[in-house]
Design a protein around this motif. Structure first.
Motif, PDB file in Angstrom:
ATOM      1  N   THR A  65       0.173   6.029   1.978  1.00  0.00           N
ATOM      2  CA  THR A  65      -0.904   6.490   1.094  1.00  0.00           C
ATOM      3  C   THR A  65      -0.495   6.336  -0.367  1.00  0.00           C
ATOM      4  OG1 THR A  65      -1.755   8.022   2.755  1.00  0.00           O
ATOM      5  CG2 THR A  65      -2.339   8.460   0.463  1.00  0.00           C
ATOM      6  N   LEU A  66       0.740   6.705  -0.682  1.00  0.00           N
ATOM      7  CA  LEU A  66       1.236   6.516  -2.052  1.00  0.00           C
ATOM      8  C   LEU A  66       1.241   5.039  -2.428  1.00  0.00           C
ATOM      9  CD1 LEU A  66       4.232   9.004  -1.943  1.00  0.00           C
ATOM     10  CD2 LEU A  66       2.255   9.189  -3.469  1.00  0.00           C
ATOM     11  N   PHE A  67       1.664   4.197  -1.500  1.00  0.00           N
ATOM     12  CA  PHE A  67       1.762   2.765  -1.763  1.00  0.00           C
ATOM     13  C   PHE A  67       0.388   2.154  -2.046  1.00  0.00           C
ATOM     14  CE2 PHE A  67       2.104  -1.683  -0.297  1.00  0.00           C
ATOM     15  CZ  PHE A  67       3.177  -2.111  -1.068  1.00  0.00           C
ATOM     16  N   GLU A  68      -0.638   2.709  -1.427  1.00  0.00           N
ATOM     17  CA  GLU A  68      -1.994   2.184  -1.588  1.00  0.00           C
ATOM     18  C   GLU A  68      -2.715   2.749  -2.812  1.00  0.00           C
ATOM     19  OE1 GLU A  68      -3.492   3.292   2.203  1.00  0.00           O
ATOM     20  OE2 GLU A  68      -2.553   1.604   3.263  1.00  0.00           O
ATOM     21  N   THR A  69      -2.052   3.620  -3.558  1.00  0.00           N
ATOM     22  CA  THR A  69      -2.659   4.218  -4.746  1.00  0.00           C
ATOM     23  C   THR A  69      -2.971   3.156  -5.797  1.00  0.00           C
ATOM     24  OG1 THR A  69      -1.453   6.293  -4.386  1.00  0.00           O
ATOM     25  CG2 THR A  69      -2.310   5.908  -6.603  1.00  0.00           C
TER      26      THR A  69
END
Length: 305
Positions: free
Chosen positions: A291-295
């Motif tokens: 989820t962080l990576f897709e921010t």
């Protein structure tokens, strides 16, 4: 998830990759069920590249990855250490891994040792091949790399046993020499191209661009400091680095982006970098990191950082 090709090899990896050290019990025990759930969740979230090594939990990481992976994926492991059963009276060395199995690690950079290491890894993985094979931590064995280890690796690639070859280390100087002197598809560099340490810009990354060698970055959180922890390079962080992280956090907060998201995505802005490895020990950690990576990260934040 985006995929990028490794050098001139046929291997394409996802830009976010699963690092297998954590499920090998790095720093804390992980149950088999937790570890396998993490691997399966990673595949569900689109991660298609998984990295491991005999060193990680003396074979435990390889065994668990092999048991959990299904379908199509890219897999890498490493050579340089053989796992040998303990003699009576010997106790296992953890080397940072919890609950180590009854094996010891023995350096072996010979051609026979390289092939034996791969064969034993394939048995633990329950696989008939790996896509990428790395020389693992040859810091004190540079001449052996040139004399025996690299020729053995190149022969495995030539024979089609593996599709890409490289070296994985926590330093840039020797990796840079390998890139300049050898025909590598990829190097795995941990901790030297992050928001806190950009030293790979000085030597390794320019050399990789010149040679067409791809880079996989590990240690994006610098062993925890960029993820809310207090350790840097596996030791307590000095006050000046704690102050720097506080400043980075303030800048990220002004743009509404978690520092950890910026830390994960930073390396991928360099044209030589193909993928970023992150270690996950549970399905929840996989969800958190993906989820962080897709921010979405605004360009203004990179300029401010």
């Amino acid at each position: 998830m985006e995929r990028r090709r490794l050098g001139s090899s046929p291997v394409e990896v996802t830009t976010l990759a699963f690092g297998g050290a954590a499920i090998g019990g790095l720093y804390a025990p992980v149950s088999d069920a937790e570890a396998m759930a993490a691997v399966r969740r990673a595949q569900e979230r689109g991660i298609g590249y998984f990295d491991t090594a005999p060193h990680y939990g003396t074979g435990r990481s390889e065994r668990l990855l092999g048991a959990a992976l299904t379908g199509e994926y890219v897999l890498s492991t490493k050579v340089g250490r053989l796992l040998v059963p303990l003699e009576p009276g010997e106790t296992p060395e953890s080397q940072g891994f919890a609950d180590p199995p009854p094996y010891k690690r023995v350096w072996d950079w010979s051609a026979d040792g390289i092939r034996r290491s791969l064969e034993e890894s394939l048995k633990r993985l329950g696989a008939d091949h790996v896509d990428i094979l790395y020389l693992h931590d040859p810091d004190d064995h540079e001449e052996e790399v040139y004399a025996t280890a690299y020729p053995a690796l190149a022969a495995l690639r030539e024979e089609g046993v593996v599709r890409a070859i490289g070296a994985g280390m926590n330093q840039t100087a020797m990796l840079t020499r390998f890139v300049e002197r050898l025909d590598l598809d990829v190097v795995l560099c941990a901790g030297r191209y992050t928001l806190l340490d950009r030293s790979a810009e000085e030597d390794l990354l320019p050399a990789c661009l010149r040679r067409g060698t791809s880079v996989v970055i590990g240690g994006a959180y610098n062993s925890g400091l960029l993820a809310g922890g207090t350790t840097y390079n596996y030791e307590p962080a000095p006050p000046e680095l704690l102050d720097r992280v506080a400043g980075l956090e303030r800048v990220c907060a002004e743009h509404g982006v978690p520092l950890r998201a910026a830390a994960l995505r930073f390396a991928l802005r360099h044209p030589a970098v193909a993928s970023v490895l992150v270690g996950c020990r549970s399905a929840a950690e996989v969800d958190d990191n993906t989820t962080l990576f897709e921010t979405d990260i605004p360009e203004a934040l990179w300029e401010a950082l």
